[in-house]
Design a protein around this motif. Structure first.
Motif, PDB file in Angstrom:
ATOM      1  N   ALA A  15       0.823  -1.213   0.000  1.00 13.60           N
ATOM      2  CA  ALA A  15       0.000   0.000   0.000  1.00 13.60           C
ATOM      3  C   ALA A  15       0.856   1.262   0.000  1.00 13.60           C
ATOM      4  O   ALA A  15       0.407   2.315  -0.446  1.00 13.60           O
ATOM      5  CB  ALA A  15      -0.939   0.000   1.203  1.00 13.60           C
ATOM      6  N   LYS A  16       2.077   1.143   0.461  1.00 15.98           N
ATOM      7  CA  LYS A  16       2.974   2.307   0.514  1.00 15.98           C
ATOM      8  C   LYS A  16       3.584   2.626  -0.845  1.00 15.98           C
ATOM      9  O   LYS A  16       4.195   3.680  -1.007  1.00 15.98           O
ATOM     10  CB  LYS A  16       4.067   2.066   1.550  1.00 15.98           C
ATOM     11  N   SER A  17       3.429   1.705  -1.800  1.00 18.12           N
ATOM     12  CA  SER A  17       4.024   1.946  -3.120  1.00 18.12           C
ATOM     13  C   SER A  17       3.028   1.637  -4.244  1.00 18.12           C
ATOM     14  O   SER A  17       3.376   0.995  -5.231  1.00 18.12           O
ATOM     15  CB  SER A  17       5.292   1.105  -3.280  1.00 18.12           C
ATOM     16  N   LEU A  18       1.811   2.098  -4.071  1.00 20.69           N
ATOM     17  CA  LEU A  18       0.796   1.916  -5.105  1.00 20.69           C
ATOM     18  C   LEU A  18       1.177   2.720  -6.347  1.00 20.69           C
ATOM     19  O   LEU A  18       1.843   3.748  -6.235  1.00 20.69           O
ATOM     20  CB  LEU A  18      -0.568   2.367  -4.596  1.00 20.69           C
ATOM     21  N   PRO A  19       0.734   2.263  -7.531  1.00 21.63           N
ATOM     22  CA  PRO A  19       1.077   2.973  -8.772  1.00 21.63           C
ATOM     23  C   PRO A  19       0.624   4.432  -8.780  1.00 21.63           C
ATOM     24  O   PRO A  19       1.279   5.286  -9.352  1.00 21.63           O
ATOM     25  CB  PRO A  19       0.355   2.182  -9.865  1.00 21.63           C
ATOM     26  N   SER A  20      -0.524   4.710  -8.166  1.00 26.94           N
ATOM     27  CA  SER A  20      -1.001   6.093  -8.064  1.00 26.94           C
ATOM     28  C   SER A  20      -1.723   6.260  -6.726  1.00 26.94           C
ATOM     29  O   SER A  20      -2.216   5.297  -6.153  1.00 26.94           O
ATOM     30  CB  SER A  20      -1.941   6.440  -9.218  1.00 26.94           C
ATOM     31  N   ARG A  21      -1.759   7.515  -6.271  1.00 29.08           N
ATOM     32  CA  ARG A  21      -2.394   7.794  -4.982  1.00 29.08           C
ATOM     33  C   ARG A  21      -3.911   7.693  -5.131  1.00 29.08           C
ATOM     34  O   ARG A  21      -4.502   8.363  -5.983  1.00 29.08           O
ATOM     35  CB  ARG A  21      -2.026   9.193  -4.494  1.00 29.08           C
ATOM     36  N   PRO A  22      -4.547   6.857  -4.291  1.00 27.85           N
ATOM     37  CA  PRO A  22      -6.012   6.753  -4.351  1.00 27.85           C
ATOM     38  C   PRO A  22      -6.677   8.058  -3.904  1.00 27.85           C
ATOM     39  O   PRO A  22      -6.054   8.890  -3.234  1.00 27.85           O
ATOM     40  CB  PRO A  22      -6.329   5.639  -3.355  1.00 27.85           C
ATOM     41  N   ASP A  23      -7.970   8.201  -4.237  1.00 27.69           N
ATOM     42  CA  ASP A  23      -8.712   9.377  -3.794  1.00 27.69           C
ATOM     43  C   ASP A  23      -8.880   9.333  -2.269  1.00 27.69           C
ATOM     44  O   ASP A  23      -8.606   8.314  -1.630  1.00 27.69           O
ATOM     45  CB  ASP A  23     -10.068   9.470  -4.499  1.00 27.69           C
ATOM     46  N   ASN A  24      -9.319  10.446  -1.694  1.00 28.99           N
ATOM     47  CA  ASN A  24      -9.406  10.556  -0.239  1.00 28.99           C
ATOM     48  C   ASN A  24     -10.337   9.522   0.392  1.00 28.99           C
ATOM     49  O   ASN A  24     -10.032   8.992   1.458  1.00 28.99           O
ATOM     50  CB  ASN A  24      -9.836  11.964   0.173  1.00 28.99           C
ATOM     51  N   ASP A  25     -11.470   9.235  -0.252  1.00 27.09           N
ATOM     52  CA  ASP A  25     -12.396   8.240   0.301  1.00 27.09           C
ATOM     53  C   ASP A  25     -11.750   6.859   0.352  1.00 27.09           C
ATOM     54  O   ASP A  25     -11.916   6.126   1.324  1.00 27.09           O
ATOM     55  CB  ASP A  25     -13.688   8.181  -0.515  1.00 27.09           C
ATOM     56  N   THR A  26     -11.017   6.517  -0.684  1.00 26.98           N
ATOM     57  CA  THR A  26     -10.336   5.222  -0.707  1.00 26.98           C
ATOM     58  C   THR A  26      -9.215   5.191   0.318  1.00 26.98           C
ATOM     59  O   THR A  26      -9.002   4.169   0.981  1.00 26.98           O
ATOM     60  CB  THR A  26      -9.797   4.922  -2.121  1.00 26.98           C
ATOM     61  N   MET A  27      -8.517   6.310   0.489  1.00 28.83           N
ATOM     62  CA  MET A  27      -7.470   6.376   1.515  1.00 28.83           C
ATOM     63  C   MET A  27      -8.071   6.158   2.906  1.00 28.83           C
ATOM     64  O   MET A  27      -7.491   5.444   3.732  1.00 28.83           O
ATOM     65  CB  MET A  27      -6.740   7.720   1.454  1.00 28.83           C
ATOM     66  N   LEU A  28      -9.234   6.760   3.165  1.00 27.45           N
ATOM     67  CA  LEU A  28      -9.903   6.560   4.447  1.00 27.45           C
ATOM     68  C   LEU A  28     -10.333   5.103   4.618  1.00 27.45           C
ATOM     69  O   LEU A  28     -10.226   4.542   5.709  1.00 27.45           O
ATOM     70  CB  LEU A  28     -11.119   7.473   4.573  1.00 27.45           C
ATOM     71  N   GLN A  29     -10.789   4.498   3.540  1.00 26.86           N
ATOM     72  CA  GLN A  29     -11.188   3.096   3.599  1.00 26.86           C
ATOM     73  C   GLN A  29      -9.978   2.211   3.904  1.00 26.86           C
ATOM     74  O   GLN A  29     -10.059   1.289   4.719  1.00 26.86           O
ATOM     75  CB  GLN A  29     -11.845   2.683   2.286  1.00 26.86           C
ATOM     76  N   GLN A  75     -10.524  -7.848   3.449  1.00 25.48           N
ATOM     77  CA  GLN A  75     -10.979  -6.712   2.642  1.00 25.48           C
ATOM     78  C   GLN A  75      -9.831  -5.762   2.329  1.00 25.48           C
ATOM     79  O   GLN A  75      -9.752  -5.208   1.226  1.00 25.48           O
ATOM     80  CB  GLN A  75     -12.106  -5.969   3.355  1.00 25.48           C
ATOM     81  N   TYR A  76      -8.932  -5.569   3.281  1.00 26.65           N
ATOM     82  CA  TYR A  76      -7.773  -4.706   3.075  1.00 26.65           C
ATOM     83  C   TYR A  76      -6.874  -5.279   1.973  1.00 26.65           C
ATOM     84  O   TYR A  76      -6.478  -4.566   1.049  1.00 26.65           O
ATOM     85  CB  TYR A  76      -6.992  -4.561   4.385  1.00 26.65           C
ATOM     86  N   VAL A  77      -6.584  -6.570   2.070  1.00 24.15           N
ATOM     87  CA  VAL A  77      -5.741  -7.227   1.060  1.00 24.15           C
ATOM     88  C   VAL A  77      -6.386  -7.107  -0.315  1.00 24.15           C
ATOM     89  O   VAL A  77      -5.715  -6.766  -1.302  1.00 24.15           O
ATOM     90  CB  VAL A  77      -5.491  -8.716   1.430  1.00 24.15           C
ATOM     91  N   ASP A  78      -7.698  -7.357  -0.391  1.00 26.84           N
ATOM     92  CA  ASP A  78      -8.408  -7.259  -1.669  1.00 26.84           C
ATOM     93  C   ASP A  78      -8.358  -5.840  -2.233  1.00 26.84           C
ATOM     94  O   ASP A  78      -8.121  -5.654  -3.429  1.00 26.84           O
ATOM     95  CB  ASP A  78      -9.867  -7.694  -1.510  1.00 26.84           C
ATOM     96  N   LEU A  79      -8.563  -4.847  -1.381  1.00 28.95           N
ATOM     97  CA  LEU A  79      -8.558  -3.452  -1.840  1.00 28.95           C
ATOM     98  C   LEU A  79      -7.176  -3.035  -2.332  1.00 28.95           C
ATOM     99  O   LEU A  79      -7.051  -2.409  -3.398  1.00 28.95           O
ATOM    100  CB  LEU A  79      -9.042  -2.515  -0.733  1.00 28.95           C
ATOM    101  N   VAL A  80      -6.139  -3.389  -1.599  1.00 27.19           N
ATOM    102  CA  VAL A  80      -4.769  -3.058  -2.041  1.00 27.19           C
ATOM    103  C   VAL A  80      -4.491  -3.720  -3.385  1.00 27.19           C
ATOM    104  O   VAL A  80      -3.926  -3.091  -4.289  1.00 27.19           O
ATOM    105  CB  VAL A  80      -3.724  -3.461  -0.971  1.00 27.19           C
ATOM    106  N   SER A  81      -4.921  -4.963  -3.554  1.00 34.19           N
ATOM    107  CA  SER A  81      -4.730  -5.664  -4.837  1.00 34.19           C
ATOM    108  C   SER A  81      -5.472  -4.947  -5.955  1.00 34.19           C
ATOM    109  O   SER A  81      -4.933  -4.759  -7.062  1.00 34.19           O
ATOM    110  CB  SER A  81      -5.215  -7.109  -4.741  1.00 34.19           C
ATOM    111  N   GLU A  82      -6.727  -4.533  -5.697  1.00 32.11           N
ATOM    112  CA  GLU A  82      -7.526  -3.822  -6.715  1.00 32.11           C
ATOM    113  C   GLU A  82      -6.857  -2.513  -7.122  1.00 32.11           C
ATOM    114  O   GLU A  82      -6.983  -2.088  -8.264  1.00 32.11           O
ATOM    115  CB  GLU A  82      -8.922  -3.505  -6.167  1.00 32.11           C
ATOM    116  N   LEU A  83      -6.164  -1.891  -6.175  1.00 32.31           N
ATOM    117  CA  LEU A  83      -5.500  -0.612  -6.448  1.00 32.31           C
ATOM    118  C   LEU A  83      -4.147  -0.787  -7.130  1.00 32.31           C
ATOM    119  O   LEU A  83      -3.455   0.187  -7.385  1.00 32.31           O
ATOM    120  CB  LEU A  83      -5.341   0.174  -5.145  1.00 32.31           C
ATOM    121  N   GLY A  84      -3.777  -2.030  -7.419  1.00 32.43           N
ATOM    122  CA  GLY A  84      -2.534  -2.281  -8.123  1.00 32.43           C
ATOM    123  C   GLY A  84      -1.357  -2.619  -7.240  1.00 32.43           C
ATOM    124  O   GLY A  84      -0.221  -2.684  -7.714  1.00 32.43           O
TER     125      GLY A  84
END
Length: 89
Positions: A15-29, A75-84
């Motif tokens: 999550a610390k090295s995602l391809p792009s910074r997620p939007d604020n709502d996703t960051m809160l999630q 859910q965290y693992v799945d979300l990080v995977s979805e974000l690349g």
């Protein structure tokens, strides 16, 4: 360390090295799922009303109250995977 704990820790690093910074709502999630997965239900006092970021984080975590730590980790693992995020198994 269980397989889930291992994947959760790898997702945390990814999550610390995602391809792009997620939007604020996703960051809160991401924050809320991480806190729920690592610490369980929300604890401590809610930040003061002028600590806008702190209040937003607290409230996002508070909305997950009752979600099991295992479900939050998955859910965290799945979300990080979805974000690349690359999570090596």
């Amino acid at each position: 360390m269980t397989d889930l704990n291992s994947r959760f820790e790898k997702a945390s690093a990814a999550a610390k090295s995602l391809p792009s910074r997620p939007d604020n709502d996703t960051m809160l999630q991401l924050y809320a799922l991480y806190k729920q997965g690592s610490s369980g239900d929300v604890a401590g006092n809610k930040p003061g009303m002028f600590d806008f970021v702190g209040v937003a984080k607290y409230e996002a975590w508070e909305r997950l109250k009752g979600l099991s730590q295992d479900d939050a980790m998955n859910q965290y693992v799945d979300l990080v995977s979805e974000l690349g995020g690359v999570i090596d198994d």
